[in-house]
Design a protein around this motif. Structure first.
Motif, PDB file in Angstrom:
ATOM      1  N   LEU A  21       0.835  -1.209   0.000  1.00  0.00           N
ATOM      2  CA  LEU A  21       0.000   0.000   0.000  1.00  0.00           C
ATOM      3  C   LEU A  21       0.867   1.255   0.000  1.00  0.00           C
ATOM      4  CD1 LEU A  21      -2.713  -1.165   2.571  1.00  0.00           C
ATOM      5  CD2 LEU A  21      -3.172  -0.524   0.193  1.00  0.00           C
ATOM      6  N   ARG A  22       1.903   1.275   0.839  1.00  0.00           N
ATOM      7  CA  ARG A  22       2.800   2.441   0.902  1.00  0.00           C
ATOM      8  C   ARG A  22       3.518   2.653  -0.415  1.00  0.00           C
ATOM      9  NH1 ARG A  22       4.203   0.204   5.933  1.00  0.00           N
ATOM     10  NH2 ARG A  22       6.180  -0.551   5.084  1.00  0.00           N
ATOM     11  N   GLU A  23       3.878   1.542  -1.082  1.00  0.00           N
ATOM     12  CA  GLU A  23       4.638   1.630  -2.328  1.00  0.00           C
ATOM     13  C   GLU A  23       3.756   1.888  -3.554  1.00  0.00           C
ATOM     14  OE1 GLU A  23       7.952   1.586  -2.836  1.00  0.00           O
ATOM     15  OE2 GLU A  23       8.149   1.682  -0.659  1.00  0.00           O
ATOM     16  N   GLY A  24       2.447   1.957  -3.346  1.00  0.00           N
ATOM     17  CA  GLY A  24       1.545   2.229  -4.458  1.00  0.00           C
ATOM     18  C   GLY A  24       1.270   1.043  -5.353  1.00  0.00           C
ATOM     19  N   LEU A  25       1.576  -0.163  -4.881  1.00  0.00           N
ATOM     20  CA  LEU A  25       1.307  -1.369  -5.664  1.00  0.00           C
ATOM     21  C   LEU A  25      -0.126  -1.849  -5.483  1.00  0.00           C
ATOM     22  CD1 LEU A  25       4.580  -3.366  -4.912  1.00  0.00           C
ATOM     23  CD2 LEU A  25       4.086  -1.949  -6.891  1.00  0.00           C
ATOM     24  N   LEU A  26      -0.754  -1.381  -4.436  1.00  0.00           N
ATOM     25  CA  LEU A  26      -2.117  -1.780  -4.099  1.00  0.00           C
ATOM     26  C   LEU A  26      -2.900  -0.513  -3.779  1.00  0.00           C
ATOM     27  CD1 LEU A  26      -3.668  -4.507  -3.696  1.00  0.00           C
ATOM     28  CD2 LEU A  26      -3.178  -4.279  -1.255  1.00  0.00           C
ATOM     29  N   ALA A  27      -4.097  -0.386  -4.372  1.00  0.00           N
ATOM     30  CA  ALA A  27      -4.908   0.803  -4.128  1.00  0.00           C
ATOM     31  C   ALA A  27      -5.386   0.830  -2.681  1.00  0.00           C
ATOM     32  CB  ALA A  27      -6.105   0.805  -5.074  1.00  0.00           C
ATOM     33  N   PRO A  28      -5.528   2.025  -2.103  1.00  0.00           N
ATOM     34  CA  PRO A  28      -6.043   2.105  -0.723  1.00  0.00           C
ATOM     35  C   PRO A  28      -7.438   1.518  -0.625  1.00  0.00           C
ATOM     36  CG  PRO A  28      -5.141   4.219  -1.455  1.00  0.00           C
ATOM     37  CD  PRO A  28      -5.226   3.341  -2.670  1.00  0.00           C
ATOM     38  N   GLY A  29      -7.759   0.985   0.546  1.00  0.00           N
ATOM     39  CA  GLY A  29      -9.102   0.486   0.777  1.00  0.00           C
ATOM     40  C   GLY A  29     -10.065   1.618   1.051  1.00  0.00           C
ATOM     41  N   ARG A  30     -11.345   1.283   1.120  1.00  0.00           N
ATOM     42  CA  ARG A  30     -12.355   2.294   1.462  1.00  0.00           C
ATOM     43  C   ARG A  30     -12.282   2.580   2.950  1.00  0.00           C
ATOM     44  NH1 ARG A  30     -17.468   2.647   3.408  1.00  0.00           N
ATOM     45  NH2 ARG A  30     -17.599   0.380   3.777  1.00  0.00           N
ATOM     46  N   GLN A  31     -12.047   3.851   3.272  1.00  0.00           N
ATOM     47  CA  GLN A  31     -11.843   4.222   4.671  1.00  0.00           C
ATOM     48  C   GLN A  31     -13.153   4.159   5.440  1.00  0.00           C
ATOM     49  OE1 GLN A  31      -8.500   4.830   4.998  1.00  0.00           O
ATOM     50  NE2 GLN A  31      -8.769   4.575   7.211  1.00  0.00           N
ATOM     51  N   VAL A  32     -13.200   3.333   6.480  1.00  0.00           N
ATOM     52  CA  VAL A  32     -14.385   3.200   7.325  1.00  0.00           C
ATOM     53  C   VAL A  32     -14.325   4.214   8.457  1.00  0.00           C
ATOM     54  CG1 VAL A  32     -15.674   1.664   8.847  1.00  0.00           C
ATOM     55  CG2 VAL A  32     -14.602   0.755   6.773  1.00  0.00           C
ATOM     56  N   ASN A  33     -13.172   4.337   9.081  1.00  0.00           N
ATOM     57  CA  ASN A  33     -12.923   5.364  10.095  1.00  0.00           C
ATOM     58  C   ASN A  33     -11.431   5.696  10.046  1.00  0.00           C
ATOM     59  OD1 ASN A  33     -11.562   3.355  11.727  1.00  0.00           O
ATOM     60  ND2 ASN A  33     -13.615   2.656  12.360  1.00  0.00           N
ATOM     61  N   THR A  34     -10.942   6.394  11.016  1.00  0.00           N
ATOM     62  CA  THR A  34      -9.551   6.858  10.964  1.00  0.00           C
ATOM     63  C   THR A  34      -8.539   5.725  11.040  1.00  0.00           C
ATOM     64  OG1 THR A  34      -9.626   7.203  13.368  1.00  0.00           O
ATOM     65  CG2 THR A  34     -10.087   9.115  11.956  1.00  0.00           C
ATOM     66  N   THR A  35      -8.928   4.579  11.548  1.00  0.00           N
ATOM     67  CA  THR A  35      -7.975   3.484  11.716  1.00  0.00           C
ATOM     68  C   THR A  35      -8.317   2.229  10.917  1.00  0.00           C
ATOM     69  OG1 THR A  35      -9.170   2.670  13.667  1.00  0.00           O
ATOM     70  CG2 THR A  35      -7.376   4.252  14.048  1.00  0.00           C
ATOM     71  N   THR A  36      -9.468   2.224  10.245  1.00  0.00           N
ATOM     72  CA  THR A  36      -9.919   0.994   9.590  1.00  0.00           C
ATOM     73  C   THR A  36     -10.311   1.260   8.136  1.00  0.00           C
ATOM     74  OG1 THR A  36     -10.791   0.225  11.711  1.00  0.00           O
ATOM     75  CG2 THR A  36     -11.511  -0.956   9.737  1.00  0.00           C
ATOM     76  N   ALA A  37      -9.909   0.341   7.262  1.00  0.00           N
ATOM     77  CA  ALA A  37     -10.305   0.410   5.848  1.00  0.00           C
ATOM     78  C   ALA A  37     -10.861  -0.946   5.427  1.00  0.00           C
ATOM     79  CB  ALA A  37      -9.115   0.790   4.976  1.00  0.00           C
ATOM     80  N   GLU A  38     -11.694  -0.925   4.405  1.00  0.00           N
ATOM     81  CA  GLU A  38     -12.262  -2.150   3.866  1.00  0.00           C
ATOM     82  C   GLU A  38     -11.719  -2.397   2.464  1.00  0.00           C
ATOM     83  OE1 GLU A  38     -16.521  -1.878   3.987  1.00  0.00           O
ATOM     84  OE2 GLU A  38     -16.605  -2.822   5.979  1.00  0.00           O
ATOM     85  N   TYR A  39     -11.537  -3.688   2.129  1.00  0.00           N
ATOM     86  CA  TYR A  39     -10.987  -4.084   0.839  1.00  0.00           C
ATOM     87  C   TYR A  39     -11.968  -5.024   0.157  1.00  0.00           C
ATOM     88  CZ  TYR A  39      -6.922  -2.171   3.169  1.00  0.00           C
ATOM     89  OH  TYR A  39      -6.073  -1.329   3.844  1.00  0.00           O
ATOM     90  N   ASP A  40     -11.838  -5.136  -1.186  1.00  0.00           N
ATOM     91  CA  ASP A  40     -12.792  -5.970  -1.928  1.00  0.00           C
ATOM     92  C   ASP A  40     -12.057  -6.992  -2.793  1.00  0.00           C
ATOM     93  OD1 ASP A  40     -11.777  -4.502  -4.049  1.00  0.00           O
ATOM     94  OD2 ASP A  40     -13.533  -3.187  -4.196  1.00  0.00           O
TER      95      ASP A  40
END
Length: 214
Positions: A21-40
């Motif tokens: 994620l940091r290297e831009g190889l994977l798109a960011p997930g959908r941000q649920v809150n400040t500490t949690t993201a969801e992926y599909d």
């Protein structure tokens, strides 16, 4: 899915996923809150491609990022998009154009493409990494005393054309445009070792049939 589930389903550690994620190889997930993201499922599919590039293909992270940038470039048509992605993979250096065997190899390779009617491949030959690789390999064979010429290459080229038809038939089974290009890139990394292994198994089988085991 949350990061932990993405890790479990992909077999990739959460630390490695965060690195991608940091290297831009994977798109960011959908941000649920400040500490949690969801992926599909798209994240899962892309993660598997990234692992194929880096682990199986031994592609450096910077190169993998370039390949994936072409995969995601929706401004390009499929042929250009796929070509750009595949050409970004590590390639052999340009053979010495002044070498007599290189010149001979190039003539034989060009004759193969002409006889098969591969007009598109011929038009791209001056910039194609695949053309460069083939010329370099044929030149090396000729230096070793193996008279590889167009006649010898033609049956192999016809077989490879059939393989390419099967490759792209498989790509067409994918649903989205991005998935089609991703599949073609994954095939370049994973199918080629499989084809080499099948070739060697076929050689073993034919050798045993012809000569036995004595």
């Amino acid at each position: 899915m949350r990061l932990a589930e993405l890790s479990e389903r992909s077999g990739v550690s959460t630390a490695t996923i965060k690195y991608y994620l940091r290297e831009g190889l994977l798109a960011p997930g959908r941000q649920v809150n400040t500490t949690t993201a969801e992926y599909d499922e798209d994240h899962l599919r892309r993660l598997r491609l990234v692992r194929a590039l880096i682990q199986v293909g031994r592609v450096p992270v910077a190169t993998a990022r370039e390949v994936l940038a072409h995969v995601d470039d929706e401004s390009l048509g499929r042929t250009i998009r796929l070509g750009a992605a595949l050409w970004a993979l590590p390639q052999v250096p340009e053979p010495d154009g002044g070498d007599e065997e290189v010149r001979a190899a190039r003539r034989e390779v060009d004759q193969v493409m002409e006889r098969l009617g591969w007009s598109n491949a011929r038009s791209l030959s001056s910039i194609s990494p695949a053309h460069r690789s083939l010329v370099a390999a044929v030149a090396t064979l000729r230096r070793l005393g193996y008279a590889w010429d167009a006649e010898l290459m033609l049956p192999y080229a016809r077989l490879m054309h059939q393989a390419a038809v099967h490759d792209l038939d498989f790509v067409e089974t994918r649903s989205s445009e991005a998935e089609k290009v991703e599949t073609a890139v994954a095939a370049a990394i994973l199918f080629e070792p499989a084809l080499r292994a099948l070739h060697r198994l076929a050689q073993e089988e034919e050798s045993a049939r012809r000569y036995g085991f004595e």
